[in-house]
Design a protein around this motif. Sequence first.
Motif, PDB file in Angstrom:
ATOM      1  N   TYR A 160      34.757  14.275  27.377  1.00  7.11           N
ATOM      2  CA  TYR A 160      33.778  15.318  27.638  1.00  7.11           C
ATOM      3  C   TYR A 160      32.554  15.139  26.750  1.00  7.11           C
ATOM      4  N   LEU A 184      28.906  17.318  36.580  1.00 10.97           N
ATOM      5  CA  LEU A 184      30.266  16.772  36.542  1.00 10.97           C
ATOM      6  C   LEU A 184      30.869  16.804  37.947  1.00 10.97           C
ATOM      7  N   GLU A 206      36.538  17.000  37.456  1.00 12.91           N
ATOM      8  CA  GLU A 206      36.209  17.221  36.040  1.00 12.91           C
ATOM      9  C   GLU A 206      35.970  18.700  35.759  1.00 12.91           C
TER      10      GLU A 206
END
Lengths: 395, 319, 223
Positions: free
Chosen positions: A12, C99, C103
């Motif tokens: 992330y 994203l 995700e």
Amino acid sequence: MRSKINFYLIEYALNALLREKYKSFFIMSIFTLLTFLLTSVFFITNSIKYELQSTVDTLPQIIVQKIKAGRHYDIDESVVDDVLDIAGVDDAVARVWGYYYFENAGVNFSIVGIDAYEKQYKKSFENIIEDFDFATLEQTPSMVVGRGVKEIMKQSYYDEYFNFIKPDGSLKRVDVAGVFDGQTQLESNDMIVMPKETLKEIFGMDEMQATDIVVKVKNPQEVSTVAAKIKLIYPDTRIITTQDLQISYQNIFDYKSGIFLALFVIAIFTFFIIIYDKASGLSSEEKREIGILKAIGWKIDDILKEKFYEAFILSLFAYLLGVILALLYVYLFQAPILRDIFVGYSQLKTSFELPFIFDLHTLFLVFFLSVPVYVAAIIIPSWKIATLEADEVIR
Amino acid sequence: MILTPEVLAIFILNTIFAFFATIAFVLSVKIFLHWNIKSVSQSQYKLEKQSYLSATIIKYIFAIKVPLFLFFIFTLDKISKVITGAMCGAGVVDATPYGTYLLILKVINLYVFAYWLMLNSVDMKNEEQPYTKLKFGIYIIAFFLLMGELVLEGVMFNSIDIDKMVSCCGTIYSSTASSYISNIFSIDTGMLLFLFYGTYVLIMLFALLKNKYLFSIANLFFIIISIIAIIVFFGTYIYQLPTHHCPFCFLQKDYYYVGYLIYIFLFLGTFYGVIVAFIDAKKEQMQRDTKISLVFNTLLVLLLSAYPLIYYIKNGVWL
Amino acid sequence: MIELKNVNKNYEVNKNNIVNALQNINISIQEGELFVLKGASGSGKSTVLSLIAALSKPTSGEVIVDAKQISKLPDNFASEYRRDNIGFIFQKYNLIPTLSVSENILLPLVPLNLPAQEAQQKLQRVMKMFDISHKAEAVVKNLSGGEQQRVAIARANVNDPKIIIADEPTANLDERLSLSFIEILKELKALKKTIVIATHDPLFFNLDCVDREIELHKGNILS
């Protein structure tokens, strides 16, 4: 134990960096430049220190110079015999050497005179004597030149011989008998070796005089004692020991690195401010994102962790990039521009290669000067982001 | 005054530490005075947020301090080459009257900060956050210790005189010298080894008996006895020289940097051992800490014992 | 299951201007109920939702969920509670547009650091349930509004929470999509989830599946 590395969070963080392309790129460029400069400077100083150290190691332990009216003057060769009588002295040799300014090329040559039968004070001279027949060199005035010297002469169409101008204006023709490679490049790229007799003629020196006297002492610890004794016998001399040389070299270096480091402290401070500013300036998009994460259950600690992962990925990458660039710049391209600041020999036009010295310690040093500074700069901005009121941002 | 790039790096980081530690200090005082977990007021909510900043700063300082400590030792070693007479870090530490205190303070601070982090992690796992006041109170003390360390470090590097002759470790850590360090040599080696292994056995025993207070005290004692045993006995086998007692030289390359390993084992083993009595953690965590402590203490004992044993096997005699 | 007791909530705009968003509110919601909060915008229904989700704390009064006082939880525990118990469906979906679908859905699981297999299982389950599997790798900003909402719903359910909270879920949807959202609600209700919806969309009024409705007006309960 939760110490397992959270790869999702790393992924992330990586994504977050890529999303803020321009910001990340900007910060990374500055960071890379900083580590690059820093590492380059340390690499260069390490290499030059090594080169100088090996030069100093080849130098004679004691040099005796005659001083007259506060200036260096030729010394009587007879002093050698007196010095040899001092207990502990292994050997003493009268040297003849000096600089010759070659106007055509604007270059200084250093010329050294040696005698084949004497004990040589430098290993490289012994090699030269072995390689070239000095007895015959004395017959027809001829010399052996360093590789760099040979090239400079060639540019002025002196290939077979060279015409030296004597103090009285007349010319002295000396044949080039051969070319040698020195131990260190600094040492030999401007050096010419020839018989003492010939050199004395070129410099217009007295038959029984020499430039200075070098002394070898059996026990290195006794160098200062011997130096004091010589000074006692000949009060009109200046005695230089390798230790003195080393310290003065070191001082020049510390001075130059000192200036650089002073500048660097300012650079670090600026870096800190820039990063702080960049990290604080949040777009509404970023704020919303953090708000979303908190609303779906990320803790303050999770967000802080994510921010530090970001910082760590970015700084580690920039650090490695900076170090690799510095390695290439210093050792592959021989550090153009930066090197001159530290060498300062450019007037002599000598060229030398920076020897490859890889010191792990330097890498740690650069690491401590860059990564923690960066991470420190983002502490407060990250905290501000992490404690944003999710409720207010996402509406 | 000595200002090598390494020292400058340490100074720069110290400046950063001082800056952030002061911020954390101000916040900690506020939290310590006004913290009330029961309150729902805005000010309590603000304090809660600020506690995260303080904790983050303290974590940061600790995270950098640990590798920086190793770097500090490394730097001392490097400086020792510039200072006449010194052959390893010991000479540099001894070069000024502050060196020894600085080193002791540094080690104490490592333990204090590590303790703080443990307390913090236990505190954050409990909804009531029962240790918040305590931990920020401890930080207030830790702040002064840290500042003391930073000042002392500045003073020490400032007062190192390159031209002055200093003692090399051979004279500082020798049984004939009259320095206070040499007092430890009056302890009988057999007695010392008995104490060393005895304490280790006691640690194991107290772990089995699950008495955390005795376990903790035994670990505390183990720190001191280990350091003395390393100087007086084990060091000589690492150097394979009966007269070489220095606790710094084995940090150098010639001994494969084994010193770092020794000190890391010692720190981890005793830290987790001492900590169990100071934190009222859950049972699993206490068992975990005890286990970590035992593992590293055992590794330390094995590593140290290996040197004399291997020496004996190779040479058939003791030093 | 969810109880608000004498809850007041003030927002401090500045020193002299304090807004009373909620005044002495008492609400009790049973387990498995589908509960609708009606009211115009600014009536305080969003505030009620964020109190239940522990996104903000009441100025006074108590919020109790599952016999647990959530109104006084420290921030980290509030987050944990939210992560494990609440699925929040926002009016603006609040997805991260750059994203991909999968995700986005996995975001709540990131701090949990689950084994890859377990995370994948959870992901597949909700993607199938809300019919978004075919777009798993698509980037969210390229999706239609209806699809984005399904992603948001999938994300809210990925951790299998007991409570689903939806804030104006149909505000940005046309009627057809709104109706299909109601179908999804029925499905969730069938899964015994407690659902709290704040809306002023008349579509929700007098639905069979809605167990109870409350109307808020300027921070007070009307009916």
